[in-house]
Design a protein around this motif. Structure first.
Motif, mmCIF file in Angstrom:
data_model
loop_
_atom_site.group_PDB
_atom_site.id
_atom_site.type_symbol
_atom_site.label_atom_id
_atom_site.label_comp_id
_atom_site.label_asym_id
_atom_site.label_seq_id
_atom_site.Cartn_x
_atom_site.Cartn_y
_atom_site.Cartn_z
ATOM 1 N N GLU A 46 88.933 36.755 60.675
ATOM 2 C CA GLU A 46 87.972 37.288 62.185
ATOM 3 C C GLU A 46 88.142 35.593 63.274
ATOM 4 N N LEU A 47 87.854 34.580 62.235
ATOM 5 C CA LEU A 47 87.573 33.302 63.014
ATOM 6 C C LEU A 47 88.214 32.522 63.978
ATOM 7 N N ALA A 53 94.185 31.625 68.594
ATOM 8 C CA ALA A 53 93.493 32.452 69.673
ATOM 9 C C ALA A 53 93.673 31.303 71.306
ATOM 10 N N LYS A 54 92.777 30.552 70.729
ATOM 11 C CA LYS A 54 92.468 29.456 72.062
ATOM 12 C C LYS A 54 93.266 28.154 72.154
ATOM 13 N N LYS A 65 83.805 35.259 72.199
ATOM 14 C CA LYS A 65 83.552 35.873 70.994
ATOM 15 C C LYS A 65 84.074 35.060 69.755
ATOM 16 N N ILE A 66 84.369 33.788 69.579
ATOM 17 C CA ILE A 66 83.897 32.358 69.293
ATOM 18 C C ILE A 66 82.403 32.803 68.418
ATOM 19 N N LYS A 71 78.390 33.476 64.826
ATOM 20 C CA LYS A 71 76.419 33.353 64.463
ATOM 21 C C LYS A 71 76.536 34.604 63.236
ATOM 22 N N SER A 72 77.677 35.339 63.456
ATOM 23 C CA SER A 72 77.582 36.303 62.172
ATOM 24 C C SER A 72 77.795 35.962 61.229
ATOM 25 N N ILE A 73 78.842 34.819 60.660
ATOM 26 C CA ILE A 73 79.196 34.609 60.108
ATOM 27 C C ILE A 73 77.964 33.917 58.941
ATOM 28 N N ALA A 74 76.979 33.195 59.449
ATOM 29 C CA ALA A 74 75.055 32.502 59.754
ATOM 30 C C ALA A 74 75.063 33.264 59.313
#
Length: 142
Positions: A46-47, A53-54, A65-66, A71-74
């Motif tokens: 997803e990242l 997209a960026k 959302k990046i 942070k979710s990955i972390a």
């Protein structure tokens, strides 16, 4: 004049940021090791899509959302590492020598300090001195 407050409450829809956010306590309680790794891979893909997209000039919502995905990955990685360390602690619980990251940290000075048993030991010469010349006891009149 008395104005009545409206009885309606506003219910907001969750934004993209809130939907993607991962809670650490949910990861700890409900997920197995394989599920955590699967979720990590999903977040990483997803990242990478968000980064594409960026570059191509995606929507502002995707750009914001990046940070949430990173942070979710972390969080997922943190929970994975905590689980590994906990497993290592249980496996080394009854052993004398442990890996450095499992040992008690404390401070360098405390780790190098003599143990209470070592500190209370007395040399042979000091023992003889104590037996031949014991501490004098004085009684003071009040």
């Amino acid at each position: 004049q008395i104005r009545q407050k409206s009885t309606r409450t506003l219910v907001q829809k969750p934004t993209l940021d809130e939907m993607a956010k991962v809670k650490a306590f949910e990861l700890r309680n409900n997920k197995t090791r394989d599920e955590l790794y699967r979720q990590l891979e999903d977040l990483k893909t997803e990242l990478s899509q968000l980064r594409v997209a960026k570059v191509t000039g995606g929507a502002a919502s995707k750009l914001s959302k990046i940070k949430v995905v990173r942070k979710s990955i972390a969080r997922v990685l943190t929970v994975i590492n905590q689980n590994k360390k906990e497993a290592a602690r249980t496996s080394y619980a009854d052993k004398i020598y442990k890996p450095l990251d499992i040992r008690e940290k404390k401070t360098r000075a405390i780790r190098r300090r003599l143990t209470p048993a070592e500190a209370s030991k007395v040399t042979r010469k000091a023992q003889l001195k104590l037996t031949h010349f014991p501490k004098r006891k004085y009684a003071v009149k009040a």
